[in-house]
Scaffold this motif. Structure first.
Motif, PDB file in Angstrom:
ATOM      1  N   LEU A 187      44.769  34.453  44.835  1.00 20.64           N
ATOM      2  CA  LEU A 187      44.841  35.452  43.774  1.00 20.64           C
ATOM      3  C   LEU A 187      43.873  35.112  42.648  1.00 20.64           C
ATOM      4  O   LEU A 187      43.248  36.003  42.055  1.00 20.64           O
ATOM      5  N   GLU A 188      43.714  33.826  42.362  1.00 20.40           N
ATOM      6  CA  GLU A 188      42.709  33.408  41.383  1.00 20.40           C
ATOM      7  C   GLU A 188      41.316  33.828  41.841  1.00 20.40           C
ATOM      8  O   GLU A 188      40.474  34.249  41.032  1.00 20.40           O
ATOM      9  N   GLY A 189      41.085  33.735  43.153  1.00 19.14           N
ATOM     10  CA  GLY A 189      39.797  34.149  43.699  1.00 19.14           C
ATOM     11  C   GLY A 189      39.534  35.633  43.481  1.00 19.14           C
ATOM     12  O   GLY A 189      38.415  36.041  43.139  1.00 19.14           O
ATOM     13  N   TRP A 190      40.566  36.453  43.658  1.00 11.08           N
ATOM     14  CA  TRP A 190      40.422  37.892  43.435  1.00 11.08           C
ATOM     15  C   TRP A 190      40.181  38.197  41.958  1.00 11.08           C
ATOM     16  O   TRP A 190      39.366  39.060  41.618  1.00 11.08           O
ATOM     17  N   VAL A 191      40.889  37.509  41.069  1.00 10.81           N
ATOM     18  CA  VAL A 191      40.691  37.728  39.630  1.00 10.81           C
ATOM     19  C   VAL A 191      39.274  37.312  39.234  1.00 10.81           C
ATOM     20  O   VAL A 191      38.592  38.036  38.485  1.00 10.81           O
ATOM     21  N   ASP A 192      38.805  36.176  39.727  1.00  8.65           N
ATOM     22  CA  ASP A 192      37.434  35.738  39.450  1.00  8.65           C
ATOM     23  C   ASP A 192      36.431  36.784  39.936  1.00  8.65           C
ATOM     24  O   ASP A 192      35.434  37.086  39.253  1.00  8.65           O
ATOM     25  N   TYR A 193      36.671  37.315  41.134  1.00 11.64           N
ATOM     26  CA  TYR A 193      35.795  38.363  41.685  1.00 11.64           C
ATOM     27  C   TYR A 193      35.753  39.571  40.747  1.00 11.64           C
ATOM     28  O   TYR A 193      34.668  40.109  40.446  1.00 11.64           O
ATOM     29  N   ALA A 194      36.924  40.017  40.288  1.00 14.66           N
ATOM     30  CA  ALA A 194      36.990  41.197  39.428  1.00 14.66           C
ATOM     31  C   ALA A 194      36.277  40.961  38.098  1.00 14.66           C
ATOM     32  O   ALA A 194      35.533  41.826  37.609  1.00 14.66           O
ATOM     33  N   LEU A 195      36.480  39.803  37.513  1.00 21.87           N
ATOM     34  CA  LEU A 195      35.832  39.497  36.241  1.00 21.87           C
ATOM     35  C   LEU A 195      34.314  39.399  36.412  1.00 21.87           C
ATOM     36  O   LEU A 195      33.543  39.852  35.550  1.00 21.87           O
ATOM     37  N   ARG A 196      33.892  38.850  37.519  1.00 21.76           N
ATOM     38  CA  ARG A 196      32.467  38.658  37.772  1.00 21.76           C
ATOM     39  C   ARG A 196      31.754  39.989  37.999  1.00 21.76           C
ATOM     40  O   ARG A 196      30.593  40.163  37.602  1.00 21.76           O
ATOM     41  N   ASN A 197      32.460  40.941  38.609  1.00 20.55           N
ATOM     42  CA  ASN A 197      31.842  42.214  38.985  1.00 20.55           C
ATOM     43  C   ASN A 197      32.218  43.377  38.078  1.00 20.55           C
ATOM     44  O   ASN A 197      31.762  44.499  38.295  1.00 20.55           O
ATOM     45  N   GLY A 198      33.050  43.117  37.071  1.00 17.51           N
ATOM     46  CA  GLY A 198      33.506  44.215  36.226  1.00 17.51           C
ATOM     47  C   GLY A 198      34.405  45.177  36.976  1.00 17.51           C
ATOM     48  O   GLY A 198      34.417  46.387  36.709  1.00 17.51           O
ATOM     49  N   SER A 199      35.162  44.652  37.943  1.00 21.12           N
ATOM     50  CA  SER A 199      36.039  45.474  38.776  1.00 21.12           C
ATOM     51  C   SER A 199      37.439  45.548  38.183  1.00 21.12           C
ATOM     52  O   SER A 199      37.821  44.745  37.329  1.00 21.12           O
ATOM     53  N   LEU A 200      38.214  46.511  38.668  1.00 24.36           N
ATOM     54  CA  LEU A 200      39.602  46.685  38.257  1.00 24.36           C
ATOM     55  C   LEU A 200      40.511  46.460  39.454  1.00 24.36           C
ATOM     56  O   LEU A 200      40.300  47.045  40.521  1.00 24.36           O
ATOM     57  N   ILE A 201      41.524  45.610  39.293  1.00 22.50           N
ATOM     58  CA  ILE A 201      42.522  45.384  40.342  1.00 22.50           C
ATOM     59  C   ILE A 201      43.765  46.202  40.029  1.00 22.50           C
ATOM     60  O   ILE A 201      44.308  46.131  38.918  1.00 22.50           O
ATOM     61  N   LEU A 202      44.198  46.987  40.998  1.00 26.06           N
ATOM     62  CA  LEU A 202      45.485  47.681  40.914  1.00 26.06           C
ATOM     63  C   LEU A 202      46.465  46.860  41.746  1.00 26.06           C
ATOM     64  O   LEU A 202      46.389  46.853  42.977  1.00 26.06           O
TER      65      LEU A 202
END
Length: 401
Positions: A187-202
């Motif tokens: 889950l930390e990996g997904w959050v890092d991905y979102a922050l790095r790419n300016g993405s939004l996780i639902l």
């Protein structure tokens, strides 16, 4: 003639569970003498906890007295329930959430579909597969480009974090349909991905109350940085048996922002507040009083007893599938058990075989996406005796194949 929204024409003719219901109804009409055990749709069977029933009775009584009558409530939920959510589900785990970031609704399914009102159709959406169908269907309706993220046994049904940039990513853990959970590191990996790419996780955590493993995160906000990149959706449906009452909530942190065509930053919290004020009149007073009672000492213990009951059923299912020689996963931190069909049989074919030969209703895995082909889902929301009987029937049916 009036033009329709083309996205609806791109949908499958029937929603997955409507097709399941259609086939079951047709079989029942043809064979009314067959005793059918329903383990397909994830509907609860235990009565609502006494503490919650008592609170809703009191709420109904309020409506009979002018001094305590409640009409339209706040579109975003009563303050006392929003505060209870914050204290009971977040502060108790050391997570900071403001009551103004909690939006009470009529359920997570509605919110997961309606939240798309905030997002441009130009966004590319990443959806784990297999997956709860509402994620896919609502984006198909709007015409967004969808990138599916296959989830397999090899990755614990959590998918590989993609290299390409996705604007919006759906995650659901504990997962429906596979019953899988996600590790803190993943889950930390997904959050890092979102922050790095300016993405939004639902982040759909409707089943978090079933988590038993102390190392598994209950909320995405346990992960540093998640408040800048994630919305969280929760429901009282499985936690407290509210499938017929309808109440849930969505958390949208105030610092979570998007951008309009002019390049201006816009608060998603403010947008959702405005959207709900425009399109939603709020969950009923009676349902919110019931939800509030979930956080009382009696409500907590009684709902936990129900969850333990369903997890015991899941253990029966897992053991029954093992006895029948079928590989399964899930059911330890979730109410769903996910299994391979015998001998590589098509999952809809296996659905028909089990229904006609054993009187058992399952959900075919391909109804949850291409990665679900060759699998099926069983729910633990049945009566204990019926669950045991279903596993005996399944064992006998498979031995006859």
């Amino acid at each position: 003639m009036i033009r329709i929204k083309e996205g609806y024409c791109r949908l499958e003719h029937r929603y997955l569970f409507q097709e399941v219901a259609r086939r079951v109804a047709a079989f029942h009409e043809a064979s009314p003498e067959t005793d059918i055990i329903r383990m397909g749709i994830g509907d609860v069977t235990l009565p609502i906890a006494p503490a919650i029933i008592r609170a809703m009775h009191e709420a109904v009584d309020d409506l009979s007295v002018q001094e305590r009558f409640h009409g339209y409530g706040p579109e975003h939920g009563y303050g006392w329930l929003r505060e209870a959510v914050v204290q009971g589900d977040y502060a108790s785990r050391g997570i900071t959430v403001d009551p103004e970031e909690v939006f009470i609704s009529d359920g997570a399914k509605s919110d997961l579909g309606n939240i798309l009102d905030l997002f441009s159709e130009e966004n590319t959406v990443g959806i784990i597969d297999p997956v709860y169908p509402v994620y896919v269907d609502t984006n198909v309706i709007d015409g967004r480009r969808i990138k599916f993220i296959p989830c397999t046994e090899d990755d614990g049904f959590t998918g590989e974090i993609p290299d390409e940039k996705l604007d919006i990513v759906y995650l659901c853990y504990p997962n429906n349909p596979t019953g899988a959970v996600i590790s803190r590191a993943k889950l930390e990996g997904w959050v890092d991905y979102a922050l790095r790419n300016g993405s939004l996780i639902l982040y759909d955590s409707a089943y978090e109350a079933f988590i038993q493993d102390p190392d598994i995160p209950h909320s995405i906000y346990e992960i540093e940085g998640a408040r800048q990149c994630a919305m969280e959706f929760r429901s009282f449906s499985k936690t407290a048996g509210f499938t017929g009452i309808r109440c849930g909530y969505t958390v949208i942190p105030k610092e979570l922002r998007g951008r309009n065509r002019n390049g201006d930053d816009v608060s998603f919290n403010a947008l959702w507040e405005r959207r709900q004020g425009c399109k939603f009149n709020g969950a009923s007073y009676v349902s919110q009083r019931g939800a509030y009672a979930v956080y009382s000492p009696d409500g907590r213990e009684q709902t936990r007893e129900s969850i333990r009951y369903y997890l015991d059923n899941a253990a029966v299912i897992r053991e029954g599938l093992k006895r029948a020689g079928l590989h399964s996963s899930g059911g330890e931190n979730a109410p769903y058990v996910w299994a391979r069909t015998p001998g590589g049989m098509d999952d809809w074919e296996f659905f028909d075989v089990l229904l006609k030969k054993a009187g058992i209703v399952i959900t075919p895995g391909s109804g949850f996406g291409k990665a679900g082909r060759g699998y099926f889902r069983l729910t633990s929301f049945s009566d204990k005796a019926r669950t045991i009987e279903a596993m005996d029937r399944l064992y006998n049916c498979i031995n006859e194949l």
